[in-house]
Motif scaffolding. Structure first.
Motif, mmCIF file in Angstrom:
data_model
loop_
_atom_site.group_PDB
_atom_site.id
_atom_site.type_symbol
_atom_site.label_atom_id
_atom_site.label_comp_id
_atom_site.label_asym_id
_atom_site.label_seq_id
_atom_site.Cartn_x
_atom_site.Cartn_y
_atom_site.Cartn_z
ATOM 1 N N SER A 1 0.728 -1.312 0.026
ATOM 2 C CA SER A 1 -0.107 -0.165 -0.152
ATOM 3 C C SER A 1 0.925 1.357 -0.062
ATOM 4 O O SER A 1 0.343 2.331 -0.282
ATOM 5 N N GLY A 2 2.251 1.016 0.399
ATOM 6 C CA GLY A 2 2.939 2.357 0.570
ATOM 7 C C GLY A 2 2.629 3.147 1.734
ATOM 8 O O GLY A 2 2.681 4.423 1.831
ATOM 9 N N ALA A 3 1.861 2.687 2.682
ATOM 10 C CA ALA A 3 1.342 3.235 3.797
ATOM 11 C C ALA A 3 2.374 3.833 4.646
ATOM 12 O O ALA A 3 3.494 3.161 4.899
ATOM 13 N N GLN B 1 -5.022 12.381 3.155
ATOM 14 C CA GLN B 1 -5.359 10.921 2.408
ATOM 15 C C GLN B 1 -4.510 9.862 2.322
ATOM 16 O O GLN B 1 -4.426 8.850 2.017
ATOM 17 N N GLN B 2 -3.036 10.389 2.956
ATOM 18 C CA GLN B 2 -2.007 9.237 3.164
ATOM 19 C C GLN B 2 -2.510 8.006 3.884
ATOM 20 O O GLN B 2 -3.136 8.039 4.959
ATOM 21 N N PRO B 3 -2.398 6.905 3.195
ATOM 22 C CA PRO B 3 -2.728 5.583 4.118
ATOM 23 C C PRO B 3 -1.965 5.565 5.231
ATOM 24 O O PRO B 3 -0.621 5.750 5.270
ATOM 25 N N LEU B 4 -2.530 5.255 6.428
ATOM 26 C CA LEU B 4 -1.614 4.805 7.603
ATOM 27 C C LEU B 4 -2.022 3.551 8.113
ATOM 28 O O LEU B 4 -2.790 2.941 8.256
ATOM 29 N N LEU B 5 -0.692 3.031 8.949
ATOM 30 C CA LEU B 5 -0.899 1.898 9.526
ATOM 31 C C LEU B 5 -0.333 2.111 10.805
ATOM 32 O O LEU B 5 0.547 2.824 11.150
ATOM 33 N N LEU B 6 -1.142 1.688 11.878
ATOM 34 C CA LEU B 6 -0.968 1.817 13.172
ATOM 35 C C LEU B 6 0.070 1.124 14.020
ATOM 36 O O LEU B 6 -0.752 -0.211 13.913
ATOM 37 N N VAL B 7 0.793 1.367 14.841
ATOM 38 C CA VAL B 7 1.442 0.708 15.910
ATOM 39 C C VAL B 7 0.996 1.489 17.187
ATOM 40 O O VAL B 7 1.643 2.465 17.448
#
Length: 469
Positions: A270-272, A312-318
C-alpha cells in the motif's frame, strides 16, 4: 437552561451543549457523534439546531454526521456557502430553543462567515456569547487563514476583524460570559489563556487585542509573530465545507487488526506510512523500521496534522494495545481518514515474530552534559520563541515544523545531538530523520527541561545566521 462546555484538551477545542426545556443545541461539535447522541437520549431532549461558528481549519466538525442522525439543521452565519444543505442565517436573526433565544452576530475577520452566537436567557437577558474563533481568552482569531478564499490580504481581514469586535462584541455588557472555540495550545491563535471561560468585562481589560488604540495598531499587533499555519488546515476547511465520509465508516475501516506478517505485506503493497503512537521512552528501544513516532499521550492530533502533509495518506498504526480505537478517532478528528489497519498485539508481537527491529540512540541529560564539547553539534527542535528564551550555548535552532527544510543539509559523516523541551518533539524528529536514513545522531531524554538541571552552558543570544553545513 443548562450550558455545558465539552472541552477536548488534545485539540484545545470547546464544543457546547445547551438545553432549555425539551430542546437542545450543539455548537461546533467534534467529529464523533456517539457521545452527543447518548447525551441527548439520556436527557430525553430533541436536538433542534447544530450551530457552526465558521468553517473550522484545525479539526473536522461532526455537523454533517450529527445532522444526518438527528435531522437537526446546520446553521452558519452570513456569507457561508457550504456544499450541503444548511440554514445561512442573517445578521441579527434569532433562533428559539425551548425558553431561550440564540441571536446570530455576524463577526467576520477570522473568516468571512465567522459568527458569534449570543444567548438570551428565559428572562430576556443577554447572558453569554459563543465566540468561535472571533474572540479567544487573551487573544483573537488569526486573520491569515482565509486570505485565498476571501481574495483579501491578511491586513484587510485583520481590519475587518477589528470592526467586528468594536461594533458587535465590545458594546455588549461586561457580565456576559465568553465561551470561545479554543484555548491555550491551539494554532488558531498565538496568545491564548489557559482558562476556557471568562467574563467579557475581564477580557475588555486583559485581552491585548481589545486594548489597541486604533485599527492600525490592532492590525499590527494581531499579525505580529504569527507562525505559519499547519499544513493540514486547508484540507480540514475543505472537508468541513464540502463534506466527508461518515465517521462510522472511517472507524470500521481503520479498526482492522493485522498479524505481523499481514502488517508487513500491507505496508509493502500500500505504501502506507507506519505511525507508531507509543510514548518516546518505549519507541526508542525498538520499533518497526521506517515508523514515525508521534505519541498519543501528547499534542497528538495537531502534530500529526503538522508533520503528515496529506490527509489522504494511508496509515498503519502501531499503538499500545487497547488504544487503537482512540487513535483512529483522534486521527479522524483532524481529517486523517485513511487508516487501513493496526498491528495486533502492538510492538511485542512484532518482536516475537523475529522480524527486523530498529531503534533510536537516546541518552540522559547527564550523559549529554558529560559528552558535550566545544566541537559538538546540538540541534534544538523547539520553536523559535522557546529557543530565544534560553538554549544550549551554540545550539542550532531548527524547529520541528521546518524539518523538511533543514534535514537535507545535514552531513551524514558528522554526529549531532537533538533535543526539544521534554522529549516528545525530539523523538518525532528522530523518527523522521531515521526513516530518511539519517542515523548519525543521539536524542537527549527529557530535553531542555532536564538539560537545564546540568552544568551545560546556556545562552539567550540568538544567532540565526548559523548554518548546519
Amino acid at each position: 437552561m443548562t450550558i455545558e462546555q465539552i472541552y477536548t484538551g488534545c485539540l484545545a477545542q470547546g464544543a457546547y451543549y445547551i438545553v432549555s426545556g425539551k430542546e437542545a443545541v450543539i455548537i461546533d461539535p467534534l467529529r464523533e457523534t456517539k457521545p452527543y447522541l447518548d447525551r441527548l437520549e439520556k436527557d430525553e431532549v430533541k436536538l433542534k439546531y447544530i450551530f457552526e461558528t465558521h468553517f473550522h481549519a484545525d479539526f473536522v466538525s461532526g455537523h454533517l454526521d450529527l445532522s444526518r442522525k438527528t435531522g437537526a439543521p446546520i446553521i452558519y452565519g452570513p456569507t457561508a456557502n457550504p456544499d450541503f444543505e444548511a440554514i445561512i442565517a442573517t445578521d441579527g436573526q434569532i433562533f428559539e430553543v425551548g425558553d431561550i433565544k440564540i441571536k446570530v452576530l455576524h463577526t467576520p475577520g477570522h473568516t468571512m462567515e465567522s459568527s458569534t452566537f449570543l444567548l438570551i436567557d428565559e428572562n430576556g437577558k443577554e447572558t453569554a456569547i459563543f465566540s468561535g474563533d472571533t474572540l479567544f481568552l487573551g487573544d483573537v482569531g488569526r486573520p491569515d487563514l482565509a486570505q485565498k478564499a476571501a481574495s483579501m490580504t491578511q491586513e484587510e481581514l485583520a481590519g475587518i476583524l477589528y470592526d467586528s469586535l468594536q461594533n458587535k462584541i465590545m458594546p455588549l455588557a461586561d457580565d456576559i460570559i465568553v465561551y470561545p472555540a479554543h484555548g491555550a495550545g491551539s494554532a488558531c491563535g498565538k496568545n491564548m489563556q489557559k482558562e476556557t471561560v471568562d467574563t467579557l468585562g475581564n477580557q475588555k481589560k486583559s485581552n491585548y487585542a481589545l486594548n489597541q488604540p486604533n485599527k492600525e495598531a490592532f492590525v499590527k499587533e494581531v499579525l505580529d509573530g504569527l507562525s505559519a499555519p499547519p499544513k493540514y488546515f486547508g484540507m480540514n476547511v475543505a472537508m468541513n465545507k464540502g463534506g466527508y465520509e461518515d465517521f462510522d465508516v472511517i472507524f470500521k475501516k481503520g479498526n482492522h487488526p493485522l498479524s505481523p506478517d499481514d502488517f508487513e505485506k500491507v505496508a509493502e503493497d500500500s505504501g502506507a506510512l507506519i505511525l507508531d503512537t507509543r510514548n518516546a521512552a518505549e519507541f526508542h528501544k525498538g520499533f518497526v523500521p521506517n515508523s514515525i513516532n508521534i505519541g498519543l499521550q501528547g499534542d497528538f492530533a495537531p502534530w500529526v496534522g503538522a508533520m503528515i502533509v496529506d490527509v489522504q495518506q494511508p496509515l498503519l498504526l502501531v499503538s499500545d494495545s487497547g488504544s487503537e480505537e482512540e487513535t483512529i478517532t483522534r486521527l479522524a478528528r483532524v481529517g486523517f481518514d485513511n487508516v487501513i489497519g493496526y498491528l495486533k498485539g502492538s510492538f511485542p508481537e512484532w518482536e516475537k515474530s523475529g522480524k527486523e527491529i530498529d531503534h533510536v540512540k537516546r541518552i540522559s541529560a547527564e550523559t549529554f552534559a558529560a559528552e558535550l564539547s566545544e566541537h559538538s553539534k546540538v540541534i534544538d527542535v523547539r520553536n523559535a520563541t522557546e529557543y530565544a528564551a534560553e538554549h544550549v550555548n551554540e545550539a542550532y535552532s531548527r524547529p520541528l515544523v521546518e524539518i523538511n527544510e533543514w534535514a537535507p543539509s545535514l552531513k551524514s559523516e558528522e554526529h549531532f545531538y537533538v533535543h526539544c523541551a521534554g522529549g516528545y518533539r525530539s523523538m518525532i524528529a528522530a523518527s523522521i530523520l531515521n526513516s530518511r536514513g539519517i542515523r548519525n545522531f543521539t536524542e537527549v531524554e527529557g530535553g531542555f527541561g532536564k538539560i537545564k538541571e546540568t552544568g551545560v552552558p546556556k545562552s539567550n543570544f540568538v544567532c540565526q545566521t548559523k548554518t548546519l553545513n
